[in-house]
Design a protein around this motif. Structure first.
Motif, PDB file in Angstrom:
ATOM      1  N   ALA A  53      49.517  36.926  45.703  1.00 20.02           N
ATOM      2  CA  ALA A  53      50.986  37.166  45.820  1.00 20.02           C
ATOM      3  C   ALA A  53      50.913  37.433  47.141  1.00 20.02           C
ATOM      4  O   ALA A  53      50.479  38.264  47.737  1.00 20.02           O
ATOM      5  N   LYS A  54      52.647  36.690  47.328  1.00 21.73           N
ATOM      6  CA  LYS A  54      52.743  37.234  48.125  1.00 21.73           C
ATOM      7  C   LYS A  54      54.869  36.792  48.348  1.00 21.73           C
ATOM      8  O   LYS A  54      55.150  36.482  47.569  1.00 21.73           O
ATOM      9  N   ILE A  55      55.245  38.313  49.461  1.00 19.52           N
ATOM     10  CA  ILE A  55      56.915  38.957  48.958  1.00 19.52           C
ATOM     11  C   ILE A  55      57.421  36.986  50.465  1.00 19.52           C
ATOM     12  O   ILE A  55      57.081  37.187  51.231  1.00 19.52           O
ATOM     13  N   ASP A  56      58.203  36.309  49.597  1.00 14.80           N
ATOM     14  CA  ASP A  56      59.266  35.278  50.184  1.00 14.80           C
ATOM     15  C   ASP A  56      59.842  36.234  51.478  1.00 14.80           C
ATOM     16  O   ASP A  56      61.126  36.493  50.941  1.00 14.80           O
ATOM     17  N   GLY A  57      59.465  36.000  52.320  1.00 10.19           N
ATOM     18  CA  GLY A  57      60.616  36.730  53.695  1.00 10.19           C
ATOM     19  C   GLY A  57      62.325  36.622  53.360  1.00 10.19           C
ATOM     20  O   GLY A  57      62.594  36.740  53.790  1.00 10.19           O
ATOM     21  N   ALA A  58      62.198  35.580  52.886  1.00  8.21           N
ATOM     22  CA  ALA A  58      63.546  34.790  52.812  1.00  8.21           C
ATOM     23  C   ALA A  58      64.924  35.302  51.725  1.00  8.21           C
ATOM     24  O   ALA A  58      65.947  35.777  51.193  1.00  8.21           O
ATOM     25  N   SER A  59      63.995  35.474  50.430  1.00 12.73           N
ATOM     26  CA  SER A  59      64.684  35.789  49.291  1.00 12.73           C
ATOM     27  C   SER A  59      64.541  36.996  48.848  1.00 12.73           C
ATOM     28  O   SER A  59      65.087  37.427  47.951  1.00 12.73           O
ATOM     29  N   GLY A  60      63.295  37.723  48.816  1.00 10.21           N
ATOM     30  CA  GLY A  60      62.528  38.760  48.454  1.00 10.21           C
ATOM     31  C   GLY A  60      61.969  38.818  47.335  1.00 10.21           C
ATOM     32  O   GLY A  60      61.904  40.003  46.683  1.00 10.21           O
ATOM     33  N   GLN A  61      61.666  37.693  46.787  1.00 13.13           N
ATOM     34  CA  GLN A  61      61.244  37.692  45.329  1.00 13.13           C
ATOM     35  C   GLN A  61      59.582  37.277  45.879  1.00 13.13           C
ATOM     36  O   GLN A  61      59.258  37.152  46.534  1.00 13.13           O
ATOM     37  N   TYR A  62      58.455  37.726  44.777  1.00 16.69           N
ATOM     38  CA  TYR A  62      57.393  37.602  44.651  1.00 16.69           C
ATOM     39  C   TYR A  62      57.045  36.224  44.578  1.00 16.69           C
ATOM     40  O   TYR A  62      57.809  35.334  43.934  1.00 16.69           O
ATOM     41  N   ARG A  63      56.125  35.602  45.445  1.00  9.72           N
ATOM     42  CA  ARG A  63      55.880  33.948  45.274  1.00  9.72           C
ATOM     43  C   ARG A  63      54.118  34.202  44.528  1.00  9.72           C
ATOM     44  O   ARG A  63      53.355  35.035  45.347  1.00  9.72           O
ATOM     45  N   ASN A  64      53.990  33.815  43.954  1.00 13.24           N
ATOM     46  CA  ASN A  64      52.340  33.747  42.960  1.00 13.24           C
ATOM     47  C   ASN A  64      51.347  32.176  42.442  1.00 13.24           C
ATOM     48  O   ASN A  64      52.176  31.134  42.567  1.00 13.24           O
ATOM     49  N   LEU A  65      50.233  32.592  43.435  1.00 13.47           N
ATOM     50  CA  LEU A  65      49.696  31.516  43.203  1.00 13.47           C
ATOM     51  C   LEU A  65      48.392  31.923  41.962  1.00 13.47           C
ATOM     52  O   LEU A  65      47.742  32.820  42.231  1.00 13.47           O
ATOM     53  N   VAL A  66      48.161  31.437  40.687  1.00 12.17           N
ATOM     54  CA  VAL A  66      48.209  31.558  39.805  1.00 12.17           C
ATOM     55  C   VAL A  66      46.613  31.078  39.463  1.00 12.17           C
ATOM     56  O   VAL A  66      46.511  29.719  39.390  1.00 12.17           O
ATOM     57  N   ARG A  67      44.970  31.833  39.589  1.00 15.98           N
ATOM     58  CA  ARG A  67      43.811  30.684  39.006  1.00 15.98           C
ATOM     59  C   ARG A  67      43.283  30.723  37.971  1.00 15.98           C
ATOM     60  O   ARG A  67      42.844  32.178  37.383  1.00 15.98           O
ATOM     61  N   PHE A  68      43.217  30.237  37.063  1.00 15.64           N
ATOM     62  CA  PHE A  68      42.269  30.468  36.163  1.00 15.64           C
ATOM     63  C   PHE A  68      40.741  30.197  36.421  1.00 15.64           C
ATOM     64  O   PHE A  68      40.294  29.288  36.197  1.00 15.64           O
ATOM     65  N   ALA A  69      39.572  31.850  35.689  1.00  9.53           N
ATOM     66  CA  ALA A  69      38.830  31.545  35.967  1.00  9.53           C
ATOM     67  C   ALA A  69      37.949  31.374  34.686  1.00  9.53           C
ATOM     68  O   ALA A  69      36.823  30.708  34.782  1.00  9.53           O
ATOM     69  N   ARG A  70      38.725  32.223  33.781  1.00 12.01           N
ATOM     70  CA  ARG A  70      38.210  32.029  32.347  1.00 12.01           C
ATOM     71  C   ARG A  70      38.771  31.385  30.834  1.00 12.01           C
ATOM     72  O   ARG A  70      40.478  32.148  31.281  1.00 12.01           O
ATOM     73  N   PRO A  71      38.494  31.111  29.855  1.00 12.86           N
ATOM     74  CA  PRO A  71      37.816  30.447  29.853  1.00 12.86           C
ATOM     75  C   PRO A  71      37.588  29.302  30.774  1.00 12.86           C
ATOM     76  O   PRO A  71      37.933  29.084  31.204  1.00 12.86           O
ATOM     77  N   LEU A  72      35.890  28.617  29.785  1.00 13.10           N
ATOM     78  CA  LEU A  72      35.449  27.002  30.964  1.00 13.10           C
ATOM     79  C   LEU A  72      36.253  26.020  30.696  1.00 13.10           C
ATOM     80  O   LEU A  72      36.547  25.602  31.606  1.00 13.10           O
ATOM     81  N   ARG A  73      36.612  25.944  29.880  1.00  6.36           N
ATOM     82  CA  ARG A  73      37.618  25.159  29.403  1.00  6.36           C
ATOM     83  C   ARG A  73      38.991  24.917  30.424  1.00  6.36           C
ATOM     84  O   ARG A  73      39.403  23.886  30.885  1.00  6.36           O
ATOM     85  N   ASP A  74      39.506  25.904  31.157  1.00  3.67           N
ATOM     86  CA  ASP A  74      40.472  26.261  32.299  1.00  3.67           C
ATOM     87  C   ASP A  74      39.943  26.643  33.182  1.00  3.67           C
ATOM     88  O   ASP A  74      41.826  26.743  33.958  1.00  3.67           O
ATOM     89  N   ALA A  75      39.241  26.857  33.578  1.00  5.16           N
ATOM     90  CA  ALA A  75      38.114  27.030  34.525  1.00  5.16           C
ATOM     91  C   ALA A  75      39.253  26.045  36.363  1.00  5.16           C
ATOM     92  O   ALA A  75      38.857  25.005  35.910  1.00  5.16           O
ATOM     93  N   ASN A  76      39.324  26.645  37.229  1.00  2.62           N
ATOM     94  CA  ASN A  76      40.039  25.920  38.095  1.00  2.62           C
ATOM     95  C   ASN A  76      41.099  25.343  38.058  1.00  2.62           C
ATOM     96  O   ASN A  76      42.391  24.792  38.919  1.00  2.62           O
ATOM     97  N   LYS A  77      42.297  25.598  36.692  1.00  3.67           N
ATOM     98  CA  LYS A  77      43.272  25.464  36.329  1.00  3.67           C
ATOM     99  C   LYS A  77      44.793  26.023  37.480  1.00  3.67           C
ATOM    100  O   LYS A  77      44.115  27.719  37.096  1.00  3.67           O
ATOM    101  N   LEU A  78      45.570  25.459  38.118  1.00  3.02           N
ATOM    102  CA  LEU A  78      46.239  26.639  38.291  1.00  3.02           C
ATOM    103  C   LEU A  78      47.581  27.004  37.755  1.00  3.02           C
ATOM    104  O   LEU A  78      48.563  25.634  37.693  1.00  3.02           O
ATOM    105  N   MET A  79      48.369  27.915  38.521  1.00  2.29           N
ATOM    106  CA  MET A  79      50.015  27.954  37.852  1.00  2.29           C
ATOM    107  C   MET A  79      50.864  28.251  39.634  1.00  2.29           C
ATOM    108  O   MET A  79      50.185  29.042  40.056  1.00  2.29           O
ATOM    109  N   LEU A  80      51.662  27.775  39.811  1.00  2.00           N
ATOM    110  CA  LEU A  80      52.317  27.909  40.929  1.00  2.00           C
ATOM    111  C   LEU A  80      54.080  28.704  40.413  1.00  2.00           C
ATOM    112  O   LEU A  80      54.224  27.633  39.518  1.00  2.00           O
TER     113      LEU A  80
END
Length: 261
Positions: A67-94
């Motif tokens: 997570a990191k705050i966007d300096g322009a908007s003041g809102q958080y940006r998030n990159l989410v990596r799925f670790a478990r269960p194995l069927r979802d491992a390494n899927k991402l949500m931005l």
């Protein structure tokens, strides 16, 4: 440093808003609550989601969130990596502002998540992890009242009504209870534009994390089916530099490869 200045600027703007004589300023309380829930500096955190239906565990998953705050908007940006269960491992949500993307490495396709989908399932938990409510809502002080907290203990709280004032706000209205003494978030209710309760969140288990006492557990109760409960446990907080490129849709196919090298 830019992110820190942005958050402090929001707090100062909130402090300048009119307030009732002798009463705490609602928008300043909201900004302070945001700073308690999440670090100002870029950070990573591990999250375990445990889902219950009618008191029985039905699912569990683990995520790594950057997570990191966007300096322009003041809102958080998030990159989410799925670790478990194995069927979802390494899927991402931005999550970048009003944009949310889901990436599946097996298809190497990034699919945009609609505003309606953001309010459902695991995607709806994202705004509990990192959300700068002071950025998208205006607060009104309702008053003090005693409620039961997430441990079913009586707590004297200050109630704020939050009304959305930007298009980026995921919810039309929020009711937020803060501990009257510490100003720590205790409970929140999130409502749709039609006035329906979408979810209730209890913030629990405060621990000192990155220089501040913060809640490390969120209990989310579905607004339609109160027997559907999701518990989010946060651990392994660490402050770290996060490249802006991580929050770009075109970067998603390269994330795992570059992270592991």
């Amino acid at each position: 440093m830019c992110e820190r200045r942005t958050v402090l600027a929001w707090a100062l703007l909130a402090a300048c808003a009119p307030a009732r004589a002798g009463a705490p300023d609602a928008n300043l309380l909201l900004a302070q609550s945001d700073a308690i829930r999440n670090p100002v500096q870029p950070f990573a955190v591990d999250v375990r989601l445990t889902e219950y239906r009618a008191g029985k565990q039905t699912d569990e998953s683990s995520l790594n969130i950057y997570a990191k705050i966007d300096g322009a908007s003041g809102q958080y940006r998030n990159l989410v990596r799925f670790a478990r269960p194995l069927r979802d491992a390494n899927k991402l949500m931005l999550v970048n502002g009003s944009d949310m993307w889901f990436f599946d490495p097996s298809s190497r396709a990034a699919v945009r998540i609609s505003p309606q989908q953001r309010l459902l399932g695991r995607a709806s938990s994202g705004d509990v992890v990192t959300a700068n409510l002071a950025r998208d809502y205006r607060a009104e002080l309702v008053g003090d009242e005693q409620i039961q907290d997430g441990d079913v203990q009586a707590r004297q709280c200050t109630l704020l009504n939050l009304a959305a004032h930007t298009k980026q706000a995921n919810y039309h209205r929020v009711r937020l209870w803060l501990d009257s003494a510490s100003r720590h978030p205790v409970k929140a209710e999130y409502y749709s534009g039609s006035g329906h309760l979408l979810k209730t969140v209890f913030y629990r288990r405060a621990q000192r994390v990155l220089g501040e006492l913060r809640p490390t557990e969120a209990v989310i109760i579905d607004g339609t089916d109160a027997s559907w409960i999701t518990v989010m446990d946060f651990s392994g907080y660490v402050g770290r530099e996060i490249p802006d490129s991580w929050f770009q849709r075109d970067y998603l196919p390269r994330f795992r490869l570059e992270r592991d090298t």
